[in-house]
Structure formats: structure tokens, C-alpha cells
Design a protein around this motif. Structure first.
Motif, PDB file in Angstrom:
ATOM      1  N   MET A   1     -85.280 -53.717  16.095  1.00  0.00           N
ATOM      2  CA  MET A   1     -84.398 -52.572  16.287  1.00  0.00           C
ATOM      3  C   MET A   1     -84.694 -51.810  17.577  1.00  0.00           C
ATOM      4  O   MET A   1     -83.921 -50.939  17.977  1.00  0.00           O
ATOM      5  CB  MET A   1     -84.516 -51.615  15.100  1.00  0.00           C
ATOM      6  N   ALA A   2     -85.787 -52.142  18.259  1.00  0.00           N
ATOM      7  CA  ALA A   2     -86.149 -51.447  19.495  1.00  0.00           C
ATOM      8  C   ALA A   2     -85.336 -51.926  20.684  1.00  0.00           C
ATOM      9  O   ALA A   2     -85.373 -51.311  21.752  1.00  0.00           O
ATOM     10  CB  ALA A   2     -87.638 -51.633  19.789  1.00  0.00           C
ATOM     11  N   GLY A   3     -84.602 -53.017  20.530  1.00  0.00           N
ATOM     12  CA  GLY A   3     -83.839 -53.551  21.653  1.00  0.00           C
ATOM     13  C   GLY A   3     -82.678 -52.655  22.050  1.00  0.00           C
ATOM     14  O   GLY A   3     -81.958 -52.142  21.191  1.00  0.00           O
ATOM     15  N   ASP A   4     -82.503 -52.470  23.363  1.00  0.00           N
ATOM     16  CA  ASP A   4     -81.279 -51.811  23.834  1.00  0.00           C
ATOM     17  C   ASP A   4     -80.081 -52.662  23.458  1.00  0.00           C
ATOM     18  O   ASP A   4     -78.977 -52.157  23.251  1.00  0.00           O
ATOM     19  CB  ASP A   4     -81.328 -51.628  25.356  1.00  0.00           C
ATOM     20  N   ARG A   5     -80.329 -53.954  23.401  1.00  0.00           N
ATOM     21  CA  ARG A   5     -79.309 -54.912  22.980  1.00  0.00           C
ATOM     22  C   ARG A   5     -79.999 -55.927  22.086  1.00  0.00           C
ATOM     23  O   ARG A   5     -81.041 -56.487  22.441  1.00  0.00           O
ATOM     24  CB  ARG A   5     -78.706 -55.577  24.215  1.00  0.00           C
ATOM     25  N   VAL A   6     -79.412 -56.162  20.905  1.00  0.00           N
ATOM     26  CA  VAL A   6     -79.995 -57.097  19.941  1.00  0.00           C
ATOM     27  C   VAL A   6     -78.992 -58.227  19.700  1.00  0.00           C
ATOM     28  O   VAL A   6     -77.864 -57.988  19.269  1.00  0.00           O
ATOM     29  CB  VAL A   6     -80.328 -56.399  18.607  1.00  0.00           C
ATOM     30  N   LEU A   7     -79.418 -59.440  20.006  1.00  0.00           N
ATOM     31  CA  LEU A   7     -78.594 -60.622  19.797  1.00  0.00           C
ATOM     32  C   LEU A   7     -79.281 -61.507  18.764  1.00  0.00           C
ATOM     33  O   LEU A   7     -80.510 -61.544  18.694  1.00  0.00           O
ATOM     34  CB  LEU A   7     -78.415 -61.394  21.111  1.00  0.00           C
ATOM     35  N   ILE A   8     -78.481 -62.213  17.983  1.00  0.00           N
ATOM     36  CA  ILE A   8     -79.053 -63.044  16.917  1.00  0.00           C
ATOM     37  C   ILE A   8     -78.424 -64.422  16.949  1.00  0.00           C
ATOM     38  O   ILE A   8     -77.203 -64.560  17.113  1.00  0.00           O
ATOM     39  CB  ILE A   8     -78.875 -62.367  15.529  1.00  0.00           C
ATOM     40  N   SER A   9     -79.264 -65.440  16.828  1.00  0.00           N
ATOM     41  CA  SER A   9     -78.769 -66.812  16.804  1.00  0.00           C
ATOM     42  C   SER A   9     -77.871 -67.020  15.583  1.00  0.00           C
ATOM     43  O   SER A   9     -78.124 -66.439  14.517  1.00  0.00           O
ATOM     44  CB  SER A   9     -79.948 -67.789  16.754  1.00  0.00           C
ATOM     45  N   PRO A  10     -76.833 -67.850  15.709  1.00  0.00           N
ATOM     46  CA  PRO A  10     -75.958 -68.097  14.553  1.00  0.00           C
ATOM     47  C   PRO A  10     -76.691 -68.736  13.383  1.00  0.00           C
ATOM     48  O   PRO A  10     -76.216 -68.687  12.244  1.00  0.00           O
ATOM     49  CB  PRO A  10     -74.877 -69.033  15.119  1.00  0.00           C
TER      50      PRO A  10
END
Length: 233
Positions: free
Chosen positions: A88-97
Motif C-alpha cells: 500500500m506504500a506505492g504511489d502506484r500499485v500494479l498487480i499481475s493478472p
């Protein structure tokens, strides 16, 4: 700069044990050292962890939030429990499908009398609320909603994580992100601007080399190129 966070989240004094056996682990000291080395550069973190010790995760979360550069978190396998807090600390959080994010209540082993157990229950309740603050800050959901997800031990697919606001987008998605507009006039499309920048870059390269490009057969005029760009051709 890229940083891989793999394995259990552990305190600094336990990380040495994991390192000695060659076991992947995530500790506050390792993250702090990486941030010092990055020195304000944008940071891309890949995380695959089943979680671990909450206090260490909280320290890592705080240091990442305080970092001066942009932090992008890629959830590549699983970000569970304390690892989801770090994500949750990411300015942007991406997740693999193919990845998952899991949130649940904190726990620990304890012994004692009835008063001790009541005290430990209160400590765990407060710990859950502290963890929930990170989910609330990232997603905008209410604390009650975050606590309800934790109370149910919720496993989220990539799509679920984006739906709840715990991730910003799914990795490798072919869909372009929408651009929010507030204008009474039509603006050039993203494709047109990209094409323009490609032509501009090619022109700058010619200037650097100080070589006049040879005219190509039936090369379109500048006006024709501009029209093609605006048409998205």
C-alpha cells in the motif's frame, strides 16, 4: 532503481538467520539500505511475499511513504498479510493478472490468565485498526469496510484488488488508461501526440548528426504529415 522484495517480512535481527540459510526475506534494514542507494531515484518494487511480522512491515511502509522519489509496486505473485501492508506504500500499485492480494486480522501466540487474554485481544484489535489505516489511505474505503475485509480473511484476484482500490491497474493490460478532460474544445489524441513526438525525435537526431536526411521517394510533405497525425494515421 529496481528492488525485489521476496519472502517473509522479518525484523532485522532475524534477517541474519534467514540470510545464513540462503532464505529470501524482507527486513526494514534491507529496504532502508536500498532507499539510501536509490538516493531519490524513482523506485520500482516487485513484491512476492506471504507476509510476516507486522511492526517490521509498518516500518517499511513508513519509509517507502516518506521516500522522496516515486514508488511503483508490482505485485508479482502474492502480497499477503503484512506484505499487503507494504504494498500500500506505492504511489502506484500494479498487480499481475495471475497474482493475489490477501488481507486478514493480525494474530500471535499468547498465554496467561483471563486478564492477560483480554489485554492481548485489545492489542490485536488496535493492531488491526492500524493495518486498516493503510488500506483506507490507498483505496478511500472506510475503516469499517477495510476491517470487514480483514475479518473475513479476504483473498483478492487482480481484478478484485483494482475494484476495491487496493491496486491501480493490472499489469500487462492492453487497455489505455482514461484521460480525464474538462474542455470545450477537442484536443489531439494520445496517438497523434505520440506520433508527433516520434517525428520530432527523428528530427532532433538528424540535427545532432548534422546530416541532412536524404529525401525519400514520394515522401509526404510537412502539411500531409500533420494531417496524417491529426487523423491518427
Amino acid at each position: 532503481m529496481k528492488l525485489n522484495l521476496l519472502g517473509a517480512v522479518v525484523p532485522n535481527d532475524v534477517a541474519d538467520f534467514y540470510d545464513w540459510f540462503g532464505i529470501d526475506n524482507i527486513s526494514p534494514r534491507k529496504v532502508s539500505d536500498a532507499l539510501t542507494e536509490a538516493n531519490g531515484e524513482d523506485l520500482e518494487i516487485s513484491i512476492n511475499s506471504g507476509g510476516g511480522e507486522v511492526t517490521s512491515a509498518s516500518q517499511i511502509y513508513t519509509e517507502l511513504k516518506q521516500y522522496s522519489g516515486k514508488v511503483t509496486v508490482n505485485i508479482t505473485g502474492i502480497a499477503a498479510s503484512a506484505a499487503s501492508l507494504i504494498s500500500m506504500a506505492g504511489d502506484r500499485v500494479l498487480i499481475s493478472p495471475t497474482a493475489q492480494l490477501m488481507v486478514h486480522n493480525a494474530s500471535f501466540a499468547a498465554s496467561g490468565n483471563n486478564k492477560d487474554m483480554a489485554h492481548y485481544a485489545d492489542v490485536l484489535t488496535k493492531t488491526n485498526e492500524s493495518i486498516a489505516n493503510a488500506y483506507v489511505a490507498k483505496s478511500g474505503m472506510t475503516k469499517d469496510q477495510a476491517l470487514a475485509l480483514m475479518d473475513s480473511e479476504t483473498w483478492l484476484t487482480a481484478e478484485d484488488a483494482v475494484k476495491y482500490g487496493l491496486a491501480d491497474n493490472v499489469l500487462f493490460s492492453d487497455e489505455a488508461e482514461p484521460v480525464m478532460m474538462n474542455s470545450v474544445v477537442s484536443l489531439p489524441s494520445a496517438e497523434a501526440i505520440a506520433k508527433f513526438k516520434q517525428l520530432l525525435a527523428a528530427g532532433e537526431a538528424n540535427k545532432v548528426e548534422d546530416v541532412e536526411p536524404e529525401p525519400k521517394a514520394q515522401e509526404p510533405s510537412i502539411l500531409q504529415q500533420k494531417l496524417q497525425i491529426l487523423r491518427g494515421e
